[in-house]
Design a protein around this motif. Structure first.
Motif, PDB file in Angstrom:
ATOM      1  N   THR A 204       0.819  -1.213   0.000  1.00 58.52           N
ATOM      2  CA  THR A 204       0.000   0.000   0.000  1.00 58.52           C
ATOM      3  C   THR A 204       0.845   1.251   0.000  1.00 58.52           C
ATOM      4  O   THR A 204       0.675   2.143  -0.839  1.00 58.52           O
ATOM      5  CB  THR A 204      -0.940  -0.007   1.220  1.00 58.52           C
ATOM      6  N   LEU A 274      -1.339   3.423 -13.732  1.00 59.69           N
ATOM      7  CA  LEU A 274      -2.535   2.630 -13.989  1.00 59.69           C
ATOM      8  C   LEU A 274      -2.190   1.167 -14.231  1.00 59.69           C
ATOM      9  O   LEU A 274      -2.993   0.271 -13.949  1.00 59.69           O
ATOM     10  CB  LEU A 274      -3.280   3.192 -15.210  1.00 59.69           C
ATOM     11  N   PHE A 275      -1.004   0.909 -14.750  1.00 56.08           N
ATOM     12  CA  PHE A 275      -0.591  -0.464 -15.028  1.00 56.08           C
ATOM     13  C   PHE A 275      -0.245  -1.221 -13.758  1.00 56.08           C
ATOM     14  O   PHE A 275      -0.614  -2.382 -13.597  1.00 56.08           O
ATOM     15  CB  PHE A 275       0.611  -0.454 -15.978  1.00 56.08           C
ATOM     16  N   TYR A 277      -1.130  -0.450 -10.590  1.00 57.08           N
ATOM     17  CA  TYR A 277      -2.119  -0.427  -9.513  1.00 57.08           C
ATOM     18  C   TYR A 277      -2.889  -1.739  -9.369  1.00 57.08           C
ATOM     19  O   TYR A 277      -3.075  -2.218  -8.241  1.00 57.08           O
ATOM     20  CB  TYR A 277      -3.094   0.739  -9.719  1.00 57.08           C
ATOM     21  N   PRO A 278      -3.375  -2.369 -10.460  1.00 59.16           N
ATOM     22  CA  PRO A 278      -4.127  -3.624 -10.267  1.00 59.16           C
ATOM     23  C   PRO A 278      -3.319  -4.725  -9.595  1.00 59.16           C
ATOM     24  O   PRO A 278      -3.884  -5.571  -8.892  1.00 59.16           O
ATOM     25  CB  PRO A 278      -4.516  -4.022 -11.707  1.00 59.16           C
ATOM     26  N   PHE A 279      -1.992  -4.733  -9.797  1.00 61.01           N
ATOM     27  CA  PHE A 279      -1.171  -5.773  -9.187  1.00 61.01           C
ATOM     28  C   PHE A 279      -1.004  -5.556  -7.680  1.00 61.01           C
ATOM     29  O   PHE A 279      -0.748  -6.506  -6.938  1.00 61.01           O
ATOM     30  CB  PHE A 279       0.196  -5.823  -9.860  1.00 61.01           C
ATOM     31  N   GLN A 281      -3.386  -3.780  -5.844  1.00 62.13           N
ATOM     32  CA  GLN A 281      -4.691  -3.595  -5.215  1.00 62.13           C
ATOM     33  C   GLN A 281      -5.098  -4.814  -4.400  1.00 62.13           C
ATOM     34  O   GLN A 281      -5.763  -4.686  -3.370  1.00 62.13           O
ATOM     35  CB  GLN A 281      -5.736  -3.305  -6.286  1.00 62.13           C
ATOM     36  N   LYS A 282      -4.709  -6.008  -4.840  1.00 62.10           N
ATOM     37  CA  LYS A 282      -5.139  -7.214  -4.141  1.00 62.10           C
ATOM     38  C   LYS A 282      -4.608  -7.275  -2.716  1.00 62.10           C
ATOM     39  O   LYS A 282      -5.167  -7.965  -1.867  1.00 62.10           O
ATOM     40  CB  LYS A 282      -4.681  -8.454  -4.918  1.00 62.10           C
TER      41      LYS A 282
END
Length: 295
Positions: A204, A274-275, A277-279, A281-282
């Motif tokens: 985070t 943006l690329f 962040y999804p990795f 976020q989990k």
């Protein structure tokens, strides 16, 4: 005798109305957020004439990649992109390491002088040193025109430090005591026990620090005079400002799509965050102590 809890009737009229209003509101907010991003992306692949004639569109009539070709042919932009990636990577590691190594001892209530240090940290949240004193400190430390000037002045965010300290205080002391019984030193407890349990919060705050460094515009503007060391955000500001044509004329290209480059540099400056962040976020919603202590 326990009081019965009220049961929500999911099939009731009021529940369905609430769900419809809730979904409608969230979709509206999502569109307000996404539409400008889609417009910038579409405009970066559009021709100059289409950008000038169409005030808003989500799909260009003709896809062109000339804008991106111009950008990546210029040594100035490529150098700024590489500089920003390196500064962000190094700065994120340094800032996370310093924040966590300072927060861990402050989480120990038996530490002598802990209250004084915490009060000083809280004081910096309310009162900052100011722009000119900070500049003078950076100058006197010999950090001007160095990449360390973009990292060290913001190395520890006091608000993040307080959050990490509170997180460390919630970790079970039994784990640390068991590690010390097994012969671990204080540093060993930190690296082998505390840090593995802190992966969600590390992810985070790594993202928070990385985004702050990547988007930082004022620090290179204040501390870096050599334009060869400028970061991507300064270049973006030069290319999207009122004097964009003069800034573009200083690049390696002679002919350039002015309006298209403004949108393209914004896309390039936004996509990396943006690329990644999804990795990360989990990790945000993961339980901190999963797998560590079993009741």
């Amino acid at each position: 005798m326990s009081t019965p809890q009220p049961v929500r009737h999911h099939g009731s009229l009021g529940s369905r109305i609430f769900d419809v209003l809730n979904v409608t509101l969230l979709l509206g907010l999502a569109l307000v957020t996404v539409l400008p991003l889609l417009y910038v992306l579409a405009a970066s692949f559009a021709t100059e004439s289409e950008i000038a004639s169409r005030p808003f569109f989500l799909w260009p009539e003709r896809f062109v990649t000339n804008t991106y070709a111009y950008i990546f042919q210029t040594g100035t932009f490529v150098r700024a992109l590489i500089t920003t990636i390196c500064v962000t990577a190094v700065g994120m590691v340094v800032q996370v390491l310093l924040t966590f190594t300072m927060a861990y001892p402050l989480a120990k209530r038996y530490l002598p002088g802990r209250a004084l240090v915490l009060n000083l940290v809280i004081f910096t949240i309310v009162f900052s040193g100011g722009l000119i004193p900070t500049y003078l400190v950076v100058r006197d430390l010999g950090l001007l025109n160095t990449y360390w000037a973009l990292i060290l002045p913001l190395a520890i965010n006091p608000f993040y430090l307080i959050i990490v300290k509170s997180f460390f205080q919630e970790l079970p002391q039994a784990l640390e005591e068991a590690a010390r019984i097994d012969g671990c030193s204080e540093l060993g407890v930190f690296w082998r026990i505390v840090m593995p349990l802190s992966k969600p919060i590390i992810a985070t705050f790594s993202l928070f620090y990385a985004v702050a460094i990547w988007n930082d515009y004022m620090s290179p503007l204040l501390y870096i005079d050599d334009n060869r060391k400028w970061t991507l955000q300064v270049i973006v500001r030069q290319l999207t400002g009122a004097d964009a044509e003069n800034a573009l004329s200083q690049l390696d290209s002679v002919l350039f799509p002015v309006e298209g480059m403004k949108f393209a540099v914004v896309v390039i400056a936004t996509l990396p965050i943006l690329f990644f962040y999804p990795f990360l976020q989990k990790h945000f919603a993961k339980g901190v102590l999963i797998g560590s202590v079993k009741e």
